[in-house]
Design an enzyme around this catalytic site. Structure first.
Site, PDB file in Angstrom:
ATOM      1  NE  ARG A 186       0.349   1.262   3.288  1.00 52.70           N
ATOM      2  CZ  ARG A 186       0.963   2.309   3.419  1.00 52.70           C
ATOM      3  NH1 ARG A 186       2.459   1.871   3.766  1.00 52.70           N
ATOM      4  NH2 ARG A 186       0.846   3.548   3.960  1.00 52.70           N
ATOM      5  N   GLY A 187       0.109   2.349   0.164  1.00 56.50           N
ATOM      6  CA  GLY A 187       1.139   3.536  -0.200  1.00 56.50           C
ATOM      7  C   GLY A 187       0.841   4.039  -1.673  1.00 56.50           C
ATOM      8  NE  ARG A 230      -6.399   1.028  -1.412  1.00 60.86           N
ATOM      9  CZ  ARG A 230      -5.646   1.406  -0.399  1.00 60.86           C
ATOM     10  NH1 ARG A 230      -4.405   1.336  -0.286  1.00 60.86           N
ATOM     11  NH2 ARG A 230      -6.095   2.225   0.504  1.00 60.86           N
ATOM     12  CG  ASN A 261      -2.389  11.535   3.219  1.00 62.64           C
ATOM     13  OD1 ASN A 261      -1.729  10.780   2.630  1.00 62.64           O
ATOM     14  ND2 ASN A 261      -1.851  11.692   4.770  1.00 62.64           N
ATOM     15  CE  LYS A 262      -4.889   5.484   4.895  1.00 61.64           C
ATOM     16  NZ  LYS A 262      -6.010   4.690   4.320  1.00 61.64           N
ATOM     17  CG  ASP A 317      -3.258   8.598  -0.874  1.00 60.76           C
ATOM     18  OD1 ASP A 317      -3.007   8.776   0.258  1.00 60.76           O
ATOM     19  OD2 ASP A 317      -3.118   7.256  -1.138  1.00 60.76           O
TER      20      ASP A 317
HETATM   21  O1  MRU Z   1      -4.726   3.224   2.677  1.00 63.57           O
HETATM   22  P1  MRU Z   1      -3.124   3.340   2.502  1.00 63.57           P
HETATM   23  O2  MRU Z   1      -1.978   2.559   3.548  1.00 63.57           O
HETATM   24  O3  MRU Z   1      -2.336   2.854   1.151  1.00 63.57           O
HETATM   25  O4  MRU Z   1      -2.798   5.099   2.459  1.00 63.57           O
HETATM   26  C1  MRU Z   1      -1.400   5.548   2.464  1.00 63.57           C
HETATM   27  C2  MRU Z   1      -1.595   7.038   2.582  1.00 63.57           C
HETATM   28  O5  MRU Z   1      -2.551   7.379   2.796  1.00 63.57           O
HETATM   29  C3  MRU Z   1      -0.340   7.696   2.776  1.00 63.57           C
HETATM   30  O6  MRU Z   1      -0.232   8.767   3.394  1.00 63.57           O
HETATM   31  C4  MRU Z   1      -0.081   8.038   1.222  1.00 63.57           C
HETATM   32  O7  MRU Z   1      -0.092   7.097   0.305  1.00 63.57           O
HETATM   33  C5  MRU Z   1       1.244   8.565   0.858  1.00 63.57           C
HETATM   34  S1  MRU Z   1       2.608   7.458   0.948  1.00 63.57           S
HETATM   35  C6  MRU Z   1       4.093   8.028   0.502  1.00 63.57           C
END
Ligand code: MRU
Length: 354
Positions: A47-48, A90, A248-249, A238
């Site tokens: 993920r990320g 996603r 973002n998250k 994101d």
């Molecule tokens: O759901 P995830 O774990 O993929 O979400 C990740 C995030 O929100 C990160 O902050 C974002 O992708 C930046 S990663 C460099």
């Protein structure tokens, strides 16, 4: 600092460190087809935002290698279909579509080549996407660490570290670089409900690097800001829209509003692959809704009555007015974002802090 990457491309397979098992177990999953990669992205084994783009590019490279098509038309149809499947895993992080589009564009631009040569080109491109991300993160770290002061206490949310990228990280790249410069920083790590990327992944990375840190639950951040214990926030992204709004998250928006109210600088660190100039503002960003079970259970155990309904938006949008600066591989960009993002990334001019 030892170099660390959450994926490895070896013998046309992608070796993935299973992030669902961290920090308790370090196990690898071997992806042999693009469908394996798509499943790993969907299920969050990896993920990320930058990492899912990189993985999708390698997924396409696998399909390129596997294809038996002798003619361009059939070959391109197969690759485009695989690309669509990967993009659909996603919806929020634009890096996924960015990486797939980059591979498809290269394929289309080289349609006159013989298939074996086209295949070599595409397989090499996936590795280039990986390598560029690593280089970009180092630059983000270099520019961003200038914004971190001696003895700062830095709040970060989710995991925007080596685990979310080709390596080194974006927000955690800034933190790593400040630590490498011997600034005596302390990191406050939001646990990041419900997937606990902060508790499981960011705390693990901080531990590996021996960077002083405290784990806090998400709802403690406001308290620590109000008593002066947090003096800067750095998060990843994101998707960043043309006007500088940032997805973002989930929970990032709350942290940004709290930082604004408490007069604390709020920085977003992200590579240009996260910027989506096709969207004017954050209200247009698709927000991934995930299973309610991810809220109602922790590690498979119920934490609420069976019949209770739960909601799980995986991301939120922070309006650009709360963002002090966006740290990119091209330097630190400040408001007005609409003009400055366009200048730097579309017109390739140099701006601001550079
Ligand atoms: O759901 P995830 O774990 O993929 O979400 C990740 C995030 O929100 C990160 O902050 C974002 O992708 C930046 S990663 C460099």
């Amino acid at each position: 600092m030892k170099e660390f990457s959450p994926v490895e491309w070896k013998n046309n397979q992608l070796i993935v460190l299973d992030q669902l098992l961290l920090p308790f177990q370090q196990k690898e999953i071997i992806c042999r087809t693009y469908k394996d990669v798509a499943a790993c992205i969907k299920d969050m084994n990896l993920r990320g935002a930058p990492l899912i783009g990189i993985a999708a590019a390698f997924g396409l490279a696998m399909e390129v290698k596997r294809s038996k098509a002798a003619k361009y038309d059939k070959f391109s149809r197969e690759i485009i279909k695989a690309g669509e499947e990967l993009i659909n895993t996603r919806p929020t992080a634009v890096n996924l579509k960015w990486a797939v589009d980059r591979m498809i564009k290269l394929m289309e631009q080289n349609r006159e080549r013989r298939i074996p040569s086209l295949k070599d080109l595409l397989i090499a491109e996936a590795s280039r996407i990986y390598k560029e991300d690593l280089d970009n993160n180092k630059l983000i770290g270099k520019y961003g660490s200038e914004l971190i002061r001696e003895k700062d206490t830095v709040l970060t949310h989710c995991n925007a570290g080596a685990l979310a990228t080709a390596g080194y990280g974006t927000a955690l790249g800034v933190i790593r670089a400040a630590h490498e410069k011997k600034k005596k920083i302390t990191v406050f790590v939001d646990e990041t409900r419900p997937y606990l990327q902060g508790a499981r992944l960011t705390a693990w990375e901080m531990e590996q690097e021996k960077i002083p840190h405290f784990l806090i639950t998400d709802n403690m951040a406001g308290y620590f800001m109000s008593i002066g214990k947090i003096n800067v926030v750095v998060v990843g992204a994101d998707r960043i829209t043309a006007n500088g709004d940032v997805a973002n998250k989930i929970g990032t928006y709350s942290a940004a509003v709290l930082a604004y109210t408490n007069n604390i600088p709020f920085y977003v660190a992200a590579p240009s692959s996260t910027i989506d100039f096709s969207l004017k503002n954050g209200s247009q960003i698709p927000i991934e809704m995930r299973s309610e079970d991810e809220v109602k259970k922790i590690f498979g155990r119920d934490i609420a009555p069976k019949k209770t309904k739960a909601l799980h938006p995986a991301f939120d949008v922070t309006p650009s007015k709360y963002i002090t600066a966006i740290i990119t591989e091209k330097g630190v960009i400040r408001a007005p974002y609409e003009q400055n993002l366009e200048k730097v990334f579309l017109n390739k001019e140099v701006v601001a802090d550079l």
